[in-house]
Design a protein around this motif. Structure first.
Motif, PDB file in Angstrom:
ATOM      1  N   SER A  67     -10.117   0.651  -8.072  1.00 43.67           N
ATOM      2  CA  SER A  67      -9.776   1.874  -8.799  1.00 43.67           C
ATOM      3  C   SER A  67      -8.366   2.274  -8.412  1.00 43.67           C
ATOM      4  N   SER A  68      -7.564   2.640  -9.404  1.00 40.05           N
ATOM      5  CA  SER A  68      -6.177   3.000  -9.136  1.00 40.05           C
ATOM      6  C   SER A  68      -6.072   4.034  -8.015  1.00 40.05           C
ATOM      7  N   GLY A  69      -7.014   4.965  -8.002  1.00 34.92           N
ATOM      8  CA  GLY A  69      -6.936   6.047  -7.027  1.00 34.92           C
ATOM      9  C   GLY A  69      -7.453   5.679  -5.646  1.00 34.92           C
ATOM     10  N   TRP A 146      -2.548  -2.879  -3.770  1.00 37.46           N
ATOM     11  CA  TRP A 146      -2.141  -1.736  -4.592  1.00 37.46           C
ATOM     12  C   TRP A 146      -1.383  -0.692  -3.795  1.00 37.46           C
ATOM     13  N   VAL A 151       2.809  -1.058  -7.515  1.00 40.05           N
ATOM     14  CA  VAL A 151       2.957  -0.291  -8.762  1.00 40.05           C
ATOM     15  C   VAL A 151       4.343  -0.519  -9.376  1.00 40.05           C
ATOM     16  N   LEU A 181       1.941   4.051 -15.902  1.00 39.96           N
ATOM     17  CA  LEU A 181       0.953   3.674 -14.897  1.00 39.96           C
ATOM     18  C   LEU A 181      -0.177   4.692 -14.909  1.00 39.96           C
ATOM     19  N   GLY A 182      -1.397   4.239 -14.662  1.00 40.96           N
ATOM     20  CA  GLY A 182      -2.494   5.196 -14.653  1.00 40.96           C
ATOM     21  C   GLY A 182      -3.785   4.569 -14.168  1.00 40.96           C
ATOM     22  N   GLY A 183      -4.875   5.237 -14.471  1.00 41.12           N
ATOM     23  CA  GLY A 183      -6.175   4.812 -13.971  1.00 41.12           C
ATOM     24  C   GLY A 183      -6.606   3.453 -14.471  1.00 41.12           C
ATOM     25  N   ARG A 188      -7.414  -3.392 -14.931  1.00 37.48           N
ATOM     26  CA  ARG A 188      -6.990  -4.499 -15.782  1.00 37.48           C
ATOM     27  C   ARG A 188      -6.580  -5.714 -14.941  1.00 37.48           C
ATOM     28  N   PRO A 281       1.797   4.606  -0.127  1.00 40.48           N
ATOM     29  CA  PRO A 281       0.750   4.711  -1.158  1.00 40.48           C
ATOM     30  C   PRO A 281       1.333   4.478  -2.562  1.00 40.48           C
ATOM     31  N   PRO A 282       0.463   4.108  -3.511  1.00 41.69           N
ATOM     32  CA  PRO A 282       0.939   3.764  -4.859  1.00 41.69           C
ATOM     33  C   PRO A 282       1.266   5.000  -5.683  1.00 41.69           C
ATOM     34  N   ASP A 283       2.080   5.874  -5.141  1.00 40.14           N
ATOM     35  CA  ASP A 283       2.402   7.132  -5.805  1.00 40.14           C
ATOM     36  C   ASP A 283       3.767   6.990  -6.479  1.00 40.14           C
ATOM     37  N   PRO A 284       3.805   6.949  -7.818  1.00 43.99           N
ATOM     38  CA  PRO A 284       5.082   6.719  -8.507  1.00 43.99           C
ATOM     39  C   PRO A 284       6.076   7.864  -8.336  1.00 43.99           C
TER      40      PRO A 284
END
Lengths: 482, 221
Positions: A67-69, A146, A151, A181-183, A188, A281-284
């Motif tokens: 999960s992306s989050g 991730w 990202v 980018l998102g959930g 995918r 973290p994957p925080d854009p």
């Protein structure tokens, strides 16, 4: 008859598996000696690495959350808390590295000994597909790690796809799973990395191996012995009749030895070096990022930096296309004739050129001389070597205005632009002024960004850079090579 | 088999398949399990088999299409159905700034908090994001107050390959960490491989709060 033997006989009677496999194990392959035989282990090494990847991948999937989050937290858990988690990630990383490395080695060997020629063209073609799939696994696998690097790598991938004529927007939205980018993005890539691409890999490996059995393992090449499609099969058959050895164990023992070396090597590397560290973290919205591909694509990262900007789109789209098209048509246009590398100077030259290019690009990709060094520290007093307040404040401006990110003074600063250690003995006041204000040759204009006083300080500092020696040009050349 | 009866051996059967298997050592004598014995076909048999082959292939293809079409549709769904995209009002997002520790202030950022000439990073949420996107739903832009009335929101994505550019206030430049792209404070390319100026987002001020239109990543086409 013992119970085990009885059970085995029962199973064989009901399944016929031994009867199906035995002819494969017994089928004759050309005799190889100590010198030629070991080169043949690369193909099976790829298979072994792939099996390691499947097993460790399944293990990692038991704890990974796609999960992306949450993926990043699950990776932190696997790395720092789960029993053997760090080791498992390490094995998966070095297993992937081994797979890419030996796909390359296998391919170069097959090309150099002309083993792709008649009747083994389809082996080569299926191998090219497997090369593509391996690189796709490498790229998607890096994304499943991730973190911040992942990202931004997705964005870089989508950016390249976006330049495709007509369907660029559709392709990039397909990669991002939306317009940003998102959930959905990670899910995918997880699905592709874990289900779709491996299924294709399984299928093509099966096909590839079936063809190896059907067409036979190629014999070591001999100088002067050309492949003629009219007679090759007959000659090959006679060779096996006269001097063939059973596939198992005469040929396969070397593969078994190499498989163990590979697995132990991967495990040792995983213990010593561990998996790649997790980035932020994957925080854009964290913009302090420096996305880099893993080593196997780092050379391509360098290509993207070094191509002239005007032809970037052509390179991004045509370079992979032409490259793989060339690999695909190779066995169709060159399926007969000499196999020995000493009789194929072009083949040797091409391999040499590709290997040298990729190694050079690797070094460039690692050093990235094109990147401004944003973290350059202000020049220390002993480098400034002046008590003149104008020079001192100019040295501060040299750092704060970003000059130092690209220009080197002594041992400090970036290497994107010319080395300025001795610029004072090379350029006069007017020349320096013109360059600073107007920029050019890849340098920004500073005309709007400097107050007159600042410009004077900067000039004072640069004019004081006369250096210790009288050969500034030579000093420049050596410094730029670093 | 005579020529005039038009009866023939089924050509699908390979010769070697009918050959008896050699007994393997350790395997009990077994009855052959290979049932590929030649069949004698009448013209009616052949015609019937042709029909059955065709109908089976057609049915399989139809079955495949029934499964494949929705699957492909589902996978390319994000292209067809971008939720919220039709509703322009949902795209307008308030922006937030980072404090000195790099954490996002919970209060919406207001125009009067910004001096003319300032360029700073603002964060906003991706309006189309799914509940499980977590921190990936965060986005950022570089916001510049050009004058009393004019705001510019630059995309953070370098037009070369999308890497995030950083604003260096003293140098007055945006720099990209990937391949050395550099932009001036107005977003124009100053150096490096980027083909275009930094893209912008539309901005507006509602009740003093700054909003931008979050249309997603703007990539070079």
């Amino acid at each position: 008859m013992g119970i085990i033997r009885k059970s085995a006989d029962w199973a064989e009677d009901r399944t016929g598996i031994a009867a199906a496999i035995k002819p494969i194990l017994d089928h004759k392959v050309p005799r190889t000696d100590w010198k030629s035989g070991w080169w043949y282990v690369f193909g099976s090494a790829v298979l072994v690495a792939f099996i390691v990847q499947v097993i460790t991948g399944i293990a990692l999937a038991t704890s990974y959350v796609s999960s992306s989050g949450e993926a990043y937290n699950s990776l932190k858990y696997i790395t720092n808390e789960a029993f053997l988690g760090n080791f498992m990630r390490g094995v998966h990383y070095f297993g992937a590295s081994a797979m890419v490395l030996f796909v390359g080695a296998h391919m170069l060997h097959v090309y150099l000994i002309g083993a792709y020629k008649f009747p083994r063209e389809m082996q080569w073609l299926s191998g090219v597909v497997l090369l593509l799939l391996t690189l796709a696994m490498g790229f998607t696998g890096q994304l499943l790690r991730w973190d911040q690097n992942a990202v931004w790598s997705v964005v870089v991938g989508a950016s390249q796809a976006s330049r495709t004529p007509f369907i660029g927007n559709i392709l990039s939205q397909f990669i991002l799973a939306g317009n940003t980018l998102g959930g959905a993005t990670l899910s995918r890539f997880f699905s592709f990395h874990v289900f779709f691409i491996p299924a294709l890999v399984f299928g093509f490996i099966g096909f590839h191996l079936y063809l190896v059995i059907r067409n036979g393992v190629s014999e070591p090449p001999e100088i002067g012995k050309a492949v003629d499609p009219k007679t090759y099969r007959k000659e090959y058959h006679e060779l096996l009749e006269k001097d063939g050895v059973p596939f198992w164990p005469d040929a396969l023992w070397r593969d078994a030895v190499f498989a163990v070396i590979l697995i132990v090597g991967v495990a040792i590397l995983a213990i010593i070096f561990g998996p790649p560290l997790l980035d932020n973290p994957p925080d854009p919205s964290i913009l302090r990022a420096a996305p880099r591909p893993d080593w196997y694509l780092l050379w391509y990262f360098a290509v993207l930096a070094l191509v002239p900007p005007g032809i970037t789109t052509f390179v991004i789209l045509l370079f992979p296309l032409v490259g793989f098209a060339a690999l695909f048509v190779l066995p169709i246009f060159a399926n007969k004739g000499e196999r020995h590398p000493l009789r194929r100077p072009w083949a040797m030259g091409i391999v040499l050129m590709i290997v040298i290019s990729i190694i050079t690009l690797w070094i460039a990709g690692d050093a990235e001389p094109w990147s401004p060094k944003i973290d350059a520290q202000p020049l220390p007093i002993q480098v400034v070597a002046s008590k003149d307040p104008g020079v001192v404040s100019g040295a501060q401006l040299f750092n704060s205005k970003g000059c130092e990110y690209c220009h080197r003074v002594g041992e400090y600063g970036g290497v994107r632009g010319p080395n300025l250690t001795n610029v004072g003995s090379r350029l006069n006041h007017e020349q320096l002024t013109v360059r600073i204000l107007n920029g050019g040759n890849g340098m920004p204009q500073y005309g709007n960004n400097l107050k007159p006083g600042e410009l004077n300080s900067l000039l004072a500092f640069l004019e004081s850079r006369k250096g210790q020696n009288d050969k500034p040009v030579v000093a420049d050349a050596t410094n730029n090579q670093k | 088999m005579s020529k005039d009866t038009d009866i023939r051996i089924n050509p699908m059967v390979r010769d070697e398949a009918t050959a008896p298997l050699e007994p393997l050592p350790g395997i009990p004598e077994h009855v052959p399990t290979d049932y590929h014995t030649p069949t004698v076909d009448t013209p009616q048999d052949i015609s019937r088999r042709k029909f059955l082959s065709k109908i089976s292939l057609a049915l399989s293809a139809a079955g495949g299409v029934v499964v494949a079409v929705p699957v492909v549709g589902f996978i390319i769904g994000p292209l067809i159905h971008t939720q919220n995209q039709n509703d322009v009002n949902l795209l307008w997002q308030s922006v937030y700034t980072n404090d000195h520790r790099g954490e996002t202030n919970p209060q919406e950022f207001k125009l009067d908090q910004m001096k003319v000439g300032d360029t700073l990073q603002v964060n906003f949420k991706d309006p189309s994001s799914l509940a499980w996107a977590g921190v990936v739903a965060n986005s950022a832009a570089w916001l510049r107050r050009e004058s009393e009335t004019q705001l510019i929101a630059y995309s953070v994505n370098c037009t070369h390959l999308g890497c995030p550019v950083s604003w260096l206030p003293d140098a007055g430049l945006f720099m990209c960490p990937c391949h050395g792209g550099v932009y001036y404070q107005n977003g124009d390319v100053a150096a490096g491989p980027p083909p275009n100026a930094l893209p912008r987002y539309e901005t507006r001020v509602v009740d003093g709060k700054i909003q931008l239109k979050a249309i997603g990543i703007q990539l070079t086409q």
